[in-house]
Motif scaffolding. Sequence first.
Motif, PDB file in Angstrom:
ATOM      1  N   GLY A  72      12.661 -15.460 -23.857  1.00 46.73           N
ATOM      2  CA  GLY A  72      11.659 -14.418 -23.856  1.00 46.73           C
ATOM      3  C   GLY A  72      11.901 -13.430 -22.733  1.00 46.73           C
ATOM      4  N   ASP A  73      11.044 -12.451 -22.647  1.00 52.12           N
ATOM      5  CA  ASP A  73      11.206 -11.340 -21.715  1.00 52.12           C
ATOM      6  C   ASP A  73      10.606 -11.673 -20.351  1.00 52.12           C
ATOM      7  N   LEU A  74      11.461 -11.806 -19.356  1.00 52.70           N
ATOM      8  CA  LEU A  74      11.060 -12.034 -17.966  1.00 52.70           C
ATOM      9  C   LEU A  74      10.033 -13.160 -17.855  1.00 52.70           C
ATOM     10  N   TYR A  75       8.815 -12.851 -17.362  1.00 46.66           N
ATOM     11  CA  TYR A  75       7.809 -13.889 -17.124  1.00 46.66           C
ATOM     12  C   TYR A  75       7.117 -14.365 -18.397  1.00 46.66           C
ATOM     13  N   ASP A  76       7.222 -13.582 -19.483  1.00 51.01           N
ATOM     14  CA  ASP A  76       6.392 -13.843 -20.668  1.00 51.01           C
ATOM     15  C   ASP A  76       6.433 -15.285 -21.161  1.00 51.01           C
ATOM     16  N   PRO A  77       7.614 -15.936 -21.243  1.00 51.01           N
ATOM     17  CA  PRO A  77       7.627 -17.286 -21.812  1.00 51.01           C
ATOM     18  C   PRO A  77       7.350 -18.403 -20.807  1.00 51.01           C
ATOM     19  N   LEU A  78       7.160 -18.075 -19.527  1.00 54.35           N
ATOM     20  CA  LEU A  78       6.973 -19.106 -18.514  1.00 54.35           C
ATOM     21  C   LEU A  78       5.598 -19.762 -18.647  1.00 54.35           C
ATOM     22  N   PRO A  79       5.497 -21.042 -18.322  1.00 58.86           N
ATOM     23  CA  PRO A  79       4.182 -21.706 -18.350  1.00 58.86           C
ATOM     24  C   PRO A  79       3.237 -21.072 -17.337  1.00 58.86           C
ATOM     25  N   ALA A  80       1.999 -20.858 -17.733  1.00 60.66           N
ATOM     26  CA  ALA A  80       1.009 -20.259 -16.844  1.00 60.66           C
ATOM     27  C   ALA A  80       0.780 -21.124 -15.609  1.00 60.66           C
ATOM     28  N   SER A  81       1.070 -22.429 -15.710  1.00 53.58           N
ATOM     29  CA  SER A  81       0.861 -23.338 -14.582  1.00 53.58           C
ATOM     30  C   SER A  81       1.762 -23.021 -13.393  1.00 53.58           C
ATOM     31  N   LEU A  82       2.781 -22.182 -13.593  1.00 55.61           N
ATOM     32  CA  LEU A  82       3.676 -21.809 -12.496  1.00 55.61           C
ATOM     33  C   LEU A  82       3.119 -20.676 -11.643  1.00 55.61           C
ATOM     34  N   ARG A  83       2.091 -20.006 -12.109  1.00 58.10           N
ATOM     35  CA  ARG A  83       1.548 -18.873 -11.355  1.00 58.10           C
ATOM     36  C   ARG A  83       1.093 -19.319  -9.970  1.00 58.10           C
ATOM     37  N   GLY A  84       1.567 -18.604  -8.952  1.00 60.28           N
ATOM     38  CA  GLY A  84       1.178 -18.891  -7.587  1.00 60.28           C
ATOM     39  C   GLY A  84       1.858 -20.094  -6.968  1.00 60.28           C
ATOM     40  N   ARG A  85       2.859 -20.680  -7.668  1.00 61.99           N
ATOM     41  CA  ARG A  85       3.510 -21.894  -7.178  1.00 61.99           C
ATOM     42  C   ARG A  85       4.997 -21.716  -6.896  1.00 61.99           C
ATOM     43  N   VAL A  86       5.560 -20.564  -7.205  1.00 60.64           N
ATOM     44  CA  VAL A  86       7.018 -20.393  -7.149  1.00 60.64           C
ATOM     45  C   VAL A  86       7.464 -20.117  -5.714  1.00 60.64           C
ATOM     46  N   ALA A  87       8.305 -20.999  -5.185  1.00 60.12           N
ATOM     47  CA  ALA A  87       8.828 -20.819  -3.824  1.00 60.12           C
ATOM     48  C   ALA A  87      10.025 -19.887  -3.805  1.00 60.12           C
ATOM     49  N   ILE A  88      10.877 -19.979  -4.828  1.00 62.26           N
ATOM     50  CA  ILE A  88      12.078 -19.144  -4.921  1.00 62.26           C
ATOM     51  C   ILE A  88      12.134 -18.532  -6.314  1.00 62.26           C
ATOM     52  N   LEU A  89      12.092 -17.207  -6.355  1.00 63.62           N
ATOM     53  CA  LEU A  89      12.186 -16.461  -7.608  1.00 63.62           C
ATOM     54  C   LEU A  89      13.512 -15.708  -7.601  1.00 63.62           C
ATOM     55  N   LEU A  90      14.472 -16.215  -8.362  1.00 63.53           N
ATOM     56  CA  LEU A  90      15.766 -15.568  -8.503  1.00 63.53           C
ATOM     57  C   LEU A  90      15.690 -14.595  -9.673  1.00 63.53           C
ATOM     58  N   ALA A  91      16.181 -13.386  -9.472  1.00 63.48           N
ATOM     59  CA  ALA A  91      16.129 -12.393 -10.555  1.00 63.48           C
ATOM     60  C   ALA A  91      17.438 -11.612 -10.543  1.00 63.48           C
ATOM     61  N   ASN A  92      18.414 -12.129 -11.260  1.00 61.82           N
ATOM     62  CA  ASN A  92      19.712 -11.448 -11.318  1.00 61.82           C
ATOM     63  C   ASN A  92      19.630 -10.351 -12.380  1.00 61.82           C
ATOM     64  N   VAL A  93      18.789  -9.360 -12.075  1.00 57.22           N
ATOM     65  CA  VAL A  93      18.478  -8.319 -13.055  1.00 57.22           C
ATOM     66  C   VAL A  93      19.691  -7.419 -13.284  1.00 57.22           C
ATOM     67  N   PRO A  94      19.809  -6.850 -14.499  1.00 54.91           N
ATOM     68  CA  PRO A  94      20.852  -5.834 -14.711  1.00 54.91           C
ATOM     69  C   PRO A  94      20.566  -4.617 -13.848  1.00 54.91           C
ATOM     70  N   TYR A  95      21.598  -4.089 -13.185  1.00 53.78           N
ATOM     71  CA  TYR A  95      21.340  -2.940 -12.307  1.00 53.78           C
ATOM     72  C   TYR A  95      22.383  -1.829 -12.432  1.00 53.78           C
ATOM     73  N   VAL A  96      23.154  -1.854 -13.509  1.00 55.69           N
ATOM     74  CA  VAL A  96      24.089  -0.756 -13.754  1.00 55.69           C
ATOM     75  C   VAL A  96      23.331   0.391 -14.427  1.00 55.69           C
ATOM     76  N   PRO A  97      23.339   1.612 -13.857  1.00 53.53           N
ATOM     77  CA  PRO A  97      22.704   2.742 -14.535  1.00 53.53           C
ATOM     78  C   PRO A  97      23.311   2.958 -15.918  1.00 53.53           C
ATOM     79  N   THR A  98      22.471   3.337 -16.860  1.00 52.17           N
ATOM     80  CA  THR A  98      22.915   3.455 -18.251  1.00 52.17           C
ATOM     81  C   THR A  98      24.153   4.338 -18.394  1.00 52.17           C
ATOM     82  N   GLU A  99      24.175   5.476 -17.716  1.00 51.36           N
ATOM     83  CA  GLU A  99      25.295   6.396 -17.875  1.00 51.36           C
ATOM     84  C   GLU A  99      26.594   5.859 -17.268  1.00 51.36           C
ATOM     85  N   GLU A 100      26.513   4.786 -16.487  1.00 48.09           N
ATOM     86  CA  GLU A 100      27.702   4.211 -15.873  1.00 48.09           C
ATOM     87  C   GLU A 100      28.243   3.000 -16.628  1.00 48.09           C
ATOM     88  N   ILE A 101      27.565   2.585 -17.690  1.00 45.99           N
ATOM     89  CA  ILE A 101      28.041   1.446 -18.476  1.00 45.99           C
ATOM     90  C   ILE A 101      29.459   1.697 -18.989  1.00 45.99           C
TER      91      ILE A 101
END
Length: 278
Positions: free
Chosen positions: A158-187
Amino acid sequence: MPVPSSPLPPRAPQQALPFSAVVDRLRAAGCVFAEDEAELLVSTARDAAGLASMVDRRVQGLPLEHVLGWAEFCGLRVAVDPGVFVPRRRTEFLVEQAVALAPPDAVVVDLCCGSGALGAALVSALDAAELHASDVDPAAVRCARRNVAGAAGRVYEGDLYDPLPASLRGRVAILLANVPYVPTEEIGLLPAEARVHEARVALDGGADGLDVLRRVTASALDWLAPGGHLLFETSERQAAAAVRTVTRDGLTARVADCAERYATVVIGTRGIGAGSAP
């Protein structure tokens, strides 16, 4: 009475490519580290036919890791299926930063997890971490589930946080987010190994490369525990804008970099007394 036909002679086994021939083919195809790649292909192939097929695919431009079926990352052998984003060695720096910040029993979430390499590597360095990961790409989710199985990790599609269990809210010590960061015109400027053979959703960060990051930081306070950390990789030239994005959404921010690996990591931290985003 017909004369019985003579039995066919046994088929000779296919001759393995000499190591030097493998190196020559790889070098001719433009592989800079031809000898190193040849050693990996030869040691991974099950037989002569398999080696020939692997060399052919590599010469045709497939990423080495897709040909091998695995990538080395933080000392682990991580399965990498065709089309799945290949974990970069520079991203090991992000994991090292996370290891230094994580408590032994950390709740870890790996967003845009791809093969699951980051989460798997982090929890392998901790004593009793709880791992959850998500990705929007079904192929990545299938791959990640294999890679985190040994750590009893859970992977959600699913998309980012959407599929995560609600029970994780406020409990995450380490949030890794290897997000895409290449600008579209540079692909279009990326090497063909990435541009052609990796999912675009794992590369394209929008007009300025920060579109997905903004969506991550907008909800980070809801998921991080007090004192928890968000870590993501970006480019050196995007770091200042990324820091502004992190601080705008209520986290303190600092930048860590490693010149040797050309790695830039932004670390956002939720204050001990900070409330979640409204």
